[in-house]
Design a protein around this motif. Structure first.
Motif, mmCIF file in Angstrom:
data_model
loop_
_atom_site.group_PDB
_atom_site.id
_atom_site.type_symbol
_atom_site.label_atom_id
_atom_site.label_comp_id
_atom_site.label_asym_id
_atom_site.label_seq_id
_atom_site.Cartn_x
_atom_site.Cartn_y
_atom_site.Cartn_z
ATOM 1 N N ARG A 95 0.827 -1.202 0.000
ATOM 2 C CA ARG A 95 0.000 0.000 0.000
ATOM 3 C C ARG A 95 0.863 1.255 0.000
ATOM 4 N NH1 ARG A 95 -5.015 -1.695 4.089
ATOM 5 N NH2 ARG A 95 -5.963 -3.190 2.623
ATOM 6 N N ALA A 96 2.044 1.155 0.611
ATOM 7 C CA ALA A 96 2.975 2.286 0.610
ATOM 8 C C ALA A 96 3.744 2.381 -0.704
ATOM 9 C CB ALA A 96 3.949 2.155 1.774
ATOM 10 N N MET A 97 4.099 1.232 -1.299
ATOM 11 C CA MET A 97 4.967 1.217 -2.487
ATOM 12 C C MET A 97 4.233 1.498 -3.785
ATOM 13 S SD MET A 97 7.639 -1.956 -1.751
ATOM 14 C CE MET A 97 6.411 -3.201 -2.171
ATOM 15 N N ARG A 98 2.941 1.175 -3.857
ATOM 16 C CA ARG A 98 2.230 1.284 -5.143
ATOM 17 C C ARG A 98 2.303 2.709 -5.695
ATOM 18 N NH1 ARG A 98 -3.897 0.209 -2.853
ATOM 19 N NH2 ARG A 98 -3.881 1.815 -1.226
ATOM 20 N N GLY A 99 2.584 2.779 -6.985
ATOM 21 C CA GLY A 99 2.696 4.065 -7.659
ATOM 22 C C GLY A 99 3.989 4.798 -7.387
ATOM 23 N N ARG A 100 4.904 4.145 -6.660
ATOM 24 C CA ARG A 100 6.161 4.791 -6.299
ATOM 25 C C ARG A 100 7.339 3.903 -6.725
ATOM 26 N NH1 ARG A 100 5.761 6.498 -0.158
ATOM 27 N NH2 ARG A 100 7.603 7.738 -0.757
ATOM 28 N N SER A 101 8.552 4.306 -6.338
ATOM 29 C CA SER A 101 9.745 3.591 -6.778
ATOM 30 C C SER A 101 10.664 3.278 -5.594
ATOM 31 C CB SER A 101 10.524 4.423 -7.805
ATOM 32 O OG SER A 101 9.711 4.759 -8.909
ATOM 33 N N GLY A 102 11.462 2.228 -5.758
ATOM 34 C CA GLY A 102 12.472 1.871 -4.777
ATOM 35 C C GLY A 102 13.717 1.381 -5.496
ATOM 36 N N ILE A 103 14.769 1.143 -4.741
ATOM 37 C CA ILE A 103 16.015 0.636 -5.329
ATOM 38 C C ILE A 103 16.319 -0.723 -4.730
ATOM 39 C CG2 ILE A 103 18.472 1.039 -5.723
ATOM 40 C CD1 ILE A 103 17.982 4.011 -5.346
ATOM 41 N N LEU A 104 16.438 -1.719 -5.595
ATOM 42 C CA LEU A 104 16.751 -3.079 -5.168
ATOM 43 C C LEU A 104 18.272 -3.263 -5.199
ATOM 44 C CD1 LEU A 104 17.264 -6.281 -5.725
ATOM 45 C CD2 LEU A 104 15.314 -5.686 -4.297
ATOM 46 N N TYR A 105 18.829 -3.598 -4.045
ATOM 47 C CA TYR A 105 20.266 -3.854 -3.916
ATOM 48 C C TYR A 105 20.494 -5.356 -3.746
ATOM 49 C CZ TYR A 105 20.942 1.139 -2.902
ATOM 50 O OH TYR A 105 20.979 2.517 -2.974
ATOM 51 N N THR A 106 21.404 -5.910 -4.534
ATOM 52 C CA THR A 106 21.789 -7.312 -4.357
ATOM 53 C C THR A 106 23.302 -7.394 -4.200
ATOM 54 O OG1 THR A 106 19.927 -8.165 -5.647
ATOM 55 C CG2 THR A 106 21.783 -9.637 -5.312
ATOM 56 N N GLY A 107 23.721 -7.806 -2.997
ATOM 57 C CA GLY A 107 25.136 -8.004 -2.743
ATOM 58 C C GLY A 107 25.587 -9.353 -3.266
ATOM 59 N N HIS A 108 26.791 -9.403 -3.822
ATOM 60 C CA HIS A 108 27.385 -10.638 -4.342
ATOM 61 C C HIS A 108 28.787 -10.790 -3.758
ATOM 62 C CE1 HIS A 108 24.419 -9.367 -7.313
ATOM 63 N NE2 HIS A 108 24.460 -10.536 -7.905
ATOM 64 N N HIS A 109 29.099 -11.971 -3.253
ATOM 65 C CA HIS A 109 30.452 -12.252 -2.763
ATOM 66 C C HIS A 109 30.883 -13.602 -3.313
ATOM 67 C CE1 HIS A 109 33.901 -11.999 0.039
ATOM 68 N NE2 HIS A 109 33.815 -13.319 0.010
ATOM 69 N N LEU A 110 32.014 -13.604 -4.022
ATOM 70 C CA LEU A 110 32.547 -14.822 -4.640
ATOM 71 C C LEU A 110 33.897 -15.152 -4.020
ATOM 72 C CD1 LEU A 110 32.013 -16.871 -7.023
ATOM 73 C CD2 LEU A 110 33.491 -15.390 -8.404
#
Length: 204
Positions: free
Chosen positions: A101-116
């Motif tokens: 309900r808070a996110m609809r119509g808005r934007s966010g940033i998805l962060y994915t950490g990777h460690h090899l």
């Protein structure tokens, strides 16, 4: 690493979406769940948290494995930065509804950490992928129906783009595979830093 080495990728994650993504890209990775308690790890920002958790997962699994040549362990973790908050998996259905309900119509940033990490040579590489996600302005009824499927209860930010949630994301800016939980271009770069082409991990 020597070019005649046979490589094995171990994914330190319980995520079926990450494993399916790798398989579709020709990489048949083994999966070992790290058992890291994510709730005990804190950070000031989403970038740091995602990378810290990815590193913990990879190192925890690596510590359990024999040092076989060509064994690479990959840890990943995703969180959503939205409205000044860091959102991992929701605690329950009620929280997932509130988020949407808070996110609809808005934007966010998805962060994915990777460690090899390379078990034999001790090499380590890490990086964070970021993708801007623009959510559709969906109705209360759509939110309730989506949460009822339980899909958003098992994923960071309470959404996916490779399942039912894909209909509720208008567009993204950046790498789609990063939103699913593992950036394939980023993985290619990390492998290249070890002197390994991603094609060496392909299976027939």
């Amino acid at each position: 690493m020597q070019t005649d080495t046979s490589y094995r990728l171990v994914l330190a994650s319980a995520s079926p979406a990450r494993r399916a993504l790798l398989k579709a890209a020709g990489i048949d990775a083994d999966t070992i769940v790290s058992g890291v308690d994510e709730s005990t790890v804190e950070a000031d920002d989403a970038h740091t948290l995602s990378l810290t958790l990815a590193r913990l997962k990879a190192r925890t699994v690596a510590a359990r494995l024999p040092s076989d040549p060509g064994t690479l362990v990959l840890g990943c973790d995703s969180v959503l930065a939205f409205d000044g908050q860091i959102l991992g998996k929701p605690a329950n259905a009620s929280e997932a509804v509130q988020r949407w309900r808070a996110m609809r119509g808005r934007s966010g940033i998805l962060y994915t950490g990777h460690h090899l990490t390379d078990l034999v040579e001790g090499k380590q590489g890490e990086e964070v992928g970021t993708t801007i996600v623009h959510f559709a302005d969906i109705s209360d009824a759509e939110i309730d129906a989506y949460v009822t499927t339980e899909e958003p209860l098992h994923v960071a930010g309470s959404f996916t783009i490779d399942g039912r949630g894909g209909a509720f994301v208008d567009r993204i800016e950046g790498d789609a595979s990063n939103v699913i939980g593992l950036s394939l271009p980023l993985l290619r770069r990390l492998l290249a830093g070890f002197g390994v082409s991603i094609t060496r991990l392909w299976r027939d």
